[in-house]
Design a protein around this motif. Structure first.
Motif, PDB file in Angstrom:
ATOM      1  N   UNK A  71       0.823  -1.219   0.000  1.00 52.94           N
ATOM      2  CA  UNK A  71       0.000   0.000   0.000  1.00 52.94           C
ATOM      3  C   UNK A  71       0.850   1.259   0.000  1.00 52.94           C
ATOM      4  N   UNK A  72       0.281   2.342  -0.510  1.00 52.29           N
ATOM      5  CA  UNK A  72       1.028   3.590  -0.660  1.00 52.29           C
ATOM      6  C   UNK A  72       1.579   4.093   0.669  1.00 52.29           C
ATOM      7  N   UNK A  73       0.816   3.942   1.739  1.00 50.94           N
ATOM      8  CA  UNK A  73       1.276   4.433   3.046  1.00 50.94           C
ATOM      9  C   UNK A  73       2.541   3.707   3.489  1.00 50.94           C
ATOM     10  N   UNK A  74       2.606   2.414   3.193  1.00 50.88           N
ATOM     11  CA  UNK A  74       3.786   1.635   3.573  1.00 50.88           C
ATOM     12  C   UNK A  74       4.993   2.021   2.718  1.00 50.88           C
ATOM     13  N   UNK A  75       4.755   2.228   1.446  1.00 52.51           N
ATOM     14  CA  UNK A  75       5.831   2.678   0.553  1.00 52.51           C
ATOM     15  C   UNK A  75       6.343   4.045   0.997  1.00 52.51           C
ATOM     16  N   UNK A  76       5.421   4.932   1.300  1.00 52.66           N
ATOM     17  CA  UNK A  76       5.801   6.286   1.708  1.00 52.66           C
ATOM     18  C   UNK A  76       6.642   6.253   2.978  1.00 52.66           C
ATOM     19  N   UNK A  77       6.304   5.381   3.904  1.00 53.28           N
ATOM     20  CA  UNK A  77       7.046   5.308   5.165  1.00 53.28           C
ATOM     21  C   UNK A  77       8.510   4.973   4.925  1.00 53.28           C
ATOM     22  N   UNK A  78       8.795   4.132   3.932  1.00 54.59           N
ATOM     23  CA  UNK A  78      10.184   3.808   3.600  1.00 54.59           C
ATOM     24  C   UNK A  78      10.883   5.023   2.995  1.00 54.59           C
ATOM     25  N   UNK A  79      10.221   5.673   2.054  1.00 54.90           N
ATOM     26  CA  UNK A  79      10.832   6.818   1.375  1.00 54.90           C
ATOM     27  C   UNK A  79      11.046   7.991   2.322  1.00 54.90           C
ATOM     28  N   UNK A  80      10.182   8.133   3.310  1.00 53.87           N
ATOM     29  CA  UNK A  80      10.272   9.253   4.247  1.00 53.87           C
ATOM     30  C   UNK A  80      11.275   9.007   5.368  1.00 53.87           C
ATOM     31  N   UNK A  81      11.925   7.856   5.371  1.00 53.55           N
ATOM     32  CA  UNK A  81      12.923   7.532   6.395  1.00 53.55           C
ATOM     33  C   UNK A  81      14.312   7.530   5.758  1.00 53.55           C
ATOM     34  N   UNK A  82      15.081   8.600   5.907  1.00 52.16           N
ATOM     35  CA  UNK A  82      16.399   8.677   5.266  1.00 52.16           C
ATOM     36  C   UNK A  82      17.333   7.537   5.652  1.00 52.16           C
ATOM     37  N   UNK A  83      17.114   6.933   6.802  1.00 49.66           N
ATOM     38  CA  UNK A  83      17.972   5.837   7.240  1.00 49.66           C
ATOM     39  C   UNK A  83      17.842   4.618   6.339  1.00 49.66           C
ATOM     40  N   UNK A  84      16.786   4.561   5.522  1.00 49.33           N
ATOM     41  CA  UNK A  84      16.556   3.425   4.630  1.00 49.33           C
ATOM     42  C   UNK A  84      16.948   3.730   3.185  1.00 49.33           C
ATOM     43  N   UNK A  85      17.433   4.938   2.930  1.00 50.66           N
ATOM     44  CA  UNK A  85      17.733   5.323   1.550  1.00 50.66           C
ATOM     45  C   UNK A  85      18.921   4.574   0.959  1.00 50.66           C
TER      46      UNK A  85
END
Length: 267
Positions: A133-147
């Protein structure tokens, strides 16, 4: 401070409310367009009409004051405005604006803003579908530690961040390395933030303005619960001549691989 009239105008434009924009000008405001004299006018009613039309065509327009200086009663400034045009491409305007003010509002201006033109393409856009889901995808993108896990270029070493991004204006530091520059550090400025739908950042040298390139991710929820992910690399803002021969610094294959890595992170 008289320069506050510029800040008020910039904030009003970024609110996308033409009434707020018109409120920044006096009733007898005199607008001069030296490059297009026939577009000059008098009166803040015309300001509201003009900006109503502009926002209808570029609903996500965002303005930025690049620099400004006072010369007697006049305030000289350089502006950049960008957004998504009616055809889906980037709309980018730049130029100087000279104003005077009376009682905290702009009473006279010379506007030189005009669309920026380029000889070649200045954006790369790729898309893919992620089974989340988009919310889950967004949570990854919004966390710089996962970039770093999404980085297909191999240039990110680590991210100095303690939490997720929450708004336009947030910044985060990344330690980088490439063959040309060796080890270096960039400070990314969040320039797009729509919770669950879009996020983007523009790299800069620490403490400096962004260089003129940005990376934006847009998310479209699909009926089956998955998400169409569109990533755009845009270098249209770069004007520094020594940098131009090295652009673009990312390829379509690298952007596509980033989406593939995003899929892996979410499975």
């Amino acid at each position: 401070m008289p320069e506050s009239v510029l800040d008020a105008l910039c904030s009003a434009i970024n609110s996308h409310d033409p009434r707020q924009v018109a409120a920044c000008f006096t009733a007898d405001f005199n607008c001069e367009r030296p490059l297009r004299p026939y577009e000059g006018f008098v009166g803040h009613d015309r300001v509201q009409e003009n900006w109503t039309r502009i926002f209808a065509g570029i609903s996500d327009l965002r303005a930025e004051i690049l620099r400004h200086v006072r010369d007697g009663d006049e305030i000289w400034s350089e502006w950049e405005m960008r957004g998504t045009g009616p055809g889906g491409g980037t709309a980018l305007l730049r130029g100087p604006v000279i104003v005077t003010a009376a009682d905290g509002r702009i009473d006279w201006a010379r506007f030189y803003l005009d669309p920026v033109t380029h000889r070649d393409e200045t954006t790369i856009t790729v898309s893919g579908v992620v089974a989340a889901p988009a919310e889950q995808v967004f949570a990854v993108l919004a966390d710089p530690r996962r970039h770093r896990a999404l980085d297909a270029s191999g240039t990110i070493r680590h991210t100095e961040a303690t939490g997720s991004l929450t708004a336009v204006g947030d910044t985060f530091i990344m330690a980088m390395h490439n063959d040309m520059n060796g080890d270096y550090v960039i400070e990314n400025h969040v320039v797009v933030y729509e919770a669950g739908r879009a996020i983007g950042w523009a790299p800069a040298a620490p403490g400096q303005r962004p260089l003129g390139q940005r990376y934006t991710w847009c998310l479209t929820p699909l009926e089956d619960g998955s998400t169409e992910v569109t990533q755009t690399y845009d270098w249209s803002g770069i004007t520094h001549p020594p940098a131009l021969p090295h652009l673009p610094v990312r390829s379509a294959d690298e952007l596509t691989e980033s989406i593939q890595r995003l899929k892996s992170v979410l499975t």
